[in-house]
Design a protein around this motif. Structure first.
Motif, PDB file in Angstrom:
ATOM      1  N   PHE A 197       0.814  -1.204   0.000  1.00  0.00           N
ATOM      2  CA  PHE A 197       0.000   0.000   0.000  1.00  0.00           C
ATOM      3  C   PHE A 197       0.849   1.256   0.000  1.00  0.00           C
ATOM      4  CE2 PHE A 197      -2.635   3.378   1.711  1.00  0.00           C
ATOM      5  CZ  PHE A 197      -3.688   3.310   0.824  1.00  0.00           C
ATOM      6  N   VAL A 198       0.955   1.837  -1.175  1.00  0.00           N
ATOM      7  CA  VAL A 198       1.511   3.175  -1.333  1.00  0.00           C
ATOM      8  C   VAL A 198       0.504   3.945  -2.179  1.00  0.00           C
ATOM      9  CG1 VAL A 198       3.925   2.474  -1.132  1.00  0.00           C
ATOM     10  CG2 VAL A 198       2.842   2.510  -3.378  1.00  0.00           C
ATOM     11  N   GLU A 199       0.523   5.235  -2.077  1.00  0.00           N
ATOM     12  CA  GLU A 199      -0.476   6.047  -2.761  1.00  0.00           C
ATOM     13  C   GLU A 199      -0.462   5.833  -4.270  1.00  0.00           C
ATOM     14  OE1 GLU A 199      -1.844  10.771  -3.026  1.00  0.00           O
ATOM     15  OE2 GLU A 199      -0.250  10.123  -1.655  1.00  0.00           O
ATOM     16  N   ALA A 200       0.706   5.543  -4.816  1.00  0.00           N
ATOM     17  CA  ALA A 200       0.846   5.423  -6.274  1.00  0.00           C
ATOM     18  C   ALA A 200       0.461   4.050  -6.811  1.00  0.00           C
ATOM     19  CB  ALA A 200       2.289   5.738  -6.679  1.00  0.00           C
ATOM     20  N   LEU A 201       0.093   3.111  -5.960  1.00  0.00           N
ATOM     21  CA  LEU A 201      -0.200   1.759  -6.429  1.00  0.00           C
ATOM     22  C   LEU A 201      -1.296   1.771  -7.497  1.00  0.00           C
ATOM     23  CD1 LEU A 201       0.273  -1.283  -6.193  1.00  0.00           C
ATOM     24  CD2 LEU A 201      -1.361  -1.318  -4.295  1.00  0.00           C
ATOM     25  N   ARG A 202      -2.311   2.550  -7.271  1.00  0.00           N
ATOM     26  CA  ARG A 202      -3.412   2.672  -8.225  1.00  0.00           C
ATOM     27  C   ARG A 202      -2.895   3.141  -9.598  1.00  0.00           C
ATOM     28  NH1 ARG A 202      -8.426   6.529  -6.466  1.00  0.00           N
ATOM     29  NH2 ARG A 202      -9.489   6.769  -8.477  1.00  0.00           N
ATOM     30  N   GLU A 203      -2.066   4.175  -9.586  1.00  0.00           N
ATOM     31  CA  GLU A 203      -1.541   4.722 -10.831  1.00  0.00           C
ATOM     32  C   GLU A 203      -0.582   3.743 -11.512  1.00  0.00           C
ATOM     33  OE1 GLU A 203      -0.696   7.415 -13.989  1.00  0.00           O
ATOM     34  OE2 GLU A 203      -2.395   7.022 -12.659  1.00  0.00           O
ATOM     35  N   ASN A 204       0.195   3.025 -10.717  1.00  0.00           N
ATOM     36  CA  ASN A 204       1.143   2.070 -11.291  1.00  0.00           C
ATOM     37  C   ASN A 204       0.421   0.970 -12.065  1.00  0.00           C
ATOM     38  OD1 ASN A 204       3.060   3.612 -10.017  1.00  0.00           O
ATOM     39  ND2 ASN A 204       3.410   2.171  -8.344  1.00  0.00           N
TER      40      ASN A 204
END
Length: 309
Positions: free
Chosen positions: A291-298
């Motif tokens: 869980f990092v904020e950028a996971l969705r974007e990645n």
């Protein structure tokens, strides 16, 4: 959400209890029967003990000097769980079956002619060996997918792009020449799982030459990574693979708490493009990525990169 934003259609796999016989057959094509029987009943047997803990952790790890099998629940935990990163809880077996159910549905879509499918699985699976759980992995989803695809395709390749070496996948196929296994990962001299993932592990017997490890040093950036992926792609082409499984980890991202690489979000777009250039039916199977904020974007970038070649 990243997959939805990339335009993916979402399909839910059926509950495992509705297709348990099919799942068991697929699982046993990869895993040892006694190990699966242990996973199935481990929690129910453990929880009957007085003062049982809420999760099963091994407190002993048998080594090559210990050769006698012992069915005491504590001994079994040590025999079938390789480390303390794979505790078994009340719903571990059911959740693991759910992951396999998703993989089976995904492979059926590939076999029916779809170019690409993404199996969003939890728990992940690439550390799970034929007869042992480790590293938060219990059933090897990517390996199960590859064996399912082999029912239709003569040659199947696996590229593991997770931060950690896919040791379980390697172990399962190490003596097979019909399934090529490739793993790009953090150098195991300094990084989990420590005891496998080195360049001199080529496969053995019929599998000699069909296992490729590409360990990269801590801090590797996009340029290093894409060069390793290019080498992997070349090997897949020379193998003449007919279908591809991508063991997909996003823990290669620069701020992932369990990673050591320095990839940016747009790096995954380039990874997706390179994988698409192989022009193979492709099944993405979710492995790590925390869980990092950028996971969705990645995740969105990976899918868009695959689509936009």
């Amino acid at each position: 959400m990243g997959l939805l934003e990339a335009g993916c259609e979402i399909e839910f796999a059926p509950p495992p209890e509705l297709c348990i016989s099919i799942l068991r057959q697929s699982i046993l094509a990869v895993h040892d029967t006694k190990y699966i029987d242990y996973l199935r009943v481990a929690w129910s047997h453990w929880s009957q003990n007085q003062n049982a803990s809420t999760e099963i952790f091994p407190n002993i790890s048998p080594n090559r000097h210990m050769v006698n099998f012992n069915e005491n629940p504590v001994a079994l935990a040590g025999w079938y769980i390789a480390d303390c990163a794979a505790p078994i809880g009340q719903f571990t077996w059911e959740n693991s079956l759910g992951s396999v159910s998703a993989v089976i549905v995904a492979t059926s879509r590939i076999k029916a002619g779809e170019l690409v499918v993404y199996a969003l699985c939890r728990p992940s699976g690439h550390h799970a060996c034929r007869d042992m759980a480790m590293g938060m992995c219990f059933l090897n989803n990517s390996a199960i997918a590859a064996v399912e695809l082999r029912k239709q395709f003569d040659r199947v390749a696996i590229i593991d792009i997770d931060m950690h070496h896919g040791n379980g996948t390697q172990q399962i196929f190490y003596q097979r020449g019909d399934i090529l296994t490739i793993s790009i990962h953090g150098d195991s001299r300094d990084f989990y799982p420590f005891y496998s993932g080195f360049e001199n592990e080529y496969g053995s017997g019929d599998g000699e030459g069909y296992n490729l490890n590409i360990p990269l040093p801590k801090g590797s950036n996009e340029a290093f990574y894409l060069k390793a992926l290019e080498k992997s792609a070349s090997r897949v082409l020379s193998f003449k693979a007919e279908a591809l499984v991508v063991a997909t980890g996003f823990d290669t991202f620069k701020s992932d708490p369990l990673g050591c690489f320095a990839l940016e979000s747009n790096s995954y777009y380039k990874i997706g493009r390179m994988i698409r250039s192989l022009n193979l039916p492709t099944l993405f199977v979710q492995e790590g990525g925390y869980f990092v904020e950028a996971l969705r974007e990645n995740a969105r970038q990976l899918v868009k990169g695959f689509e936009n070649v």
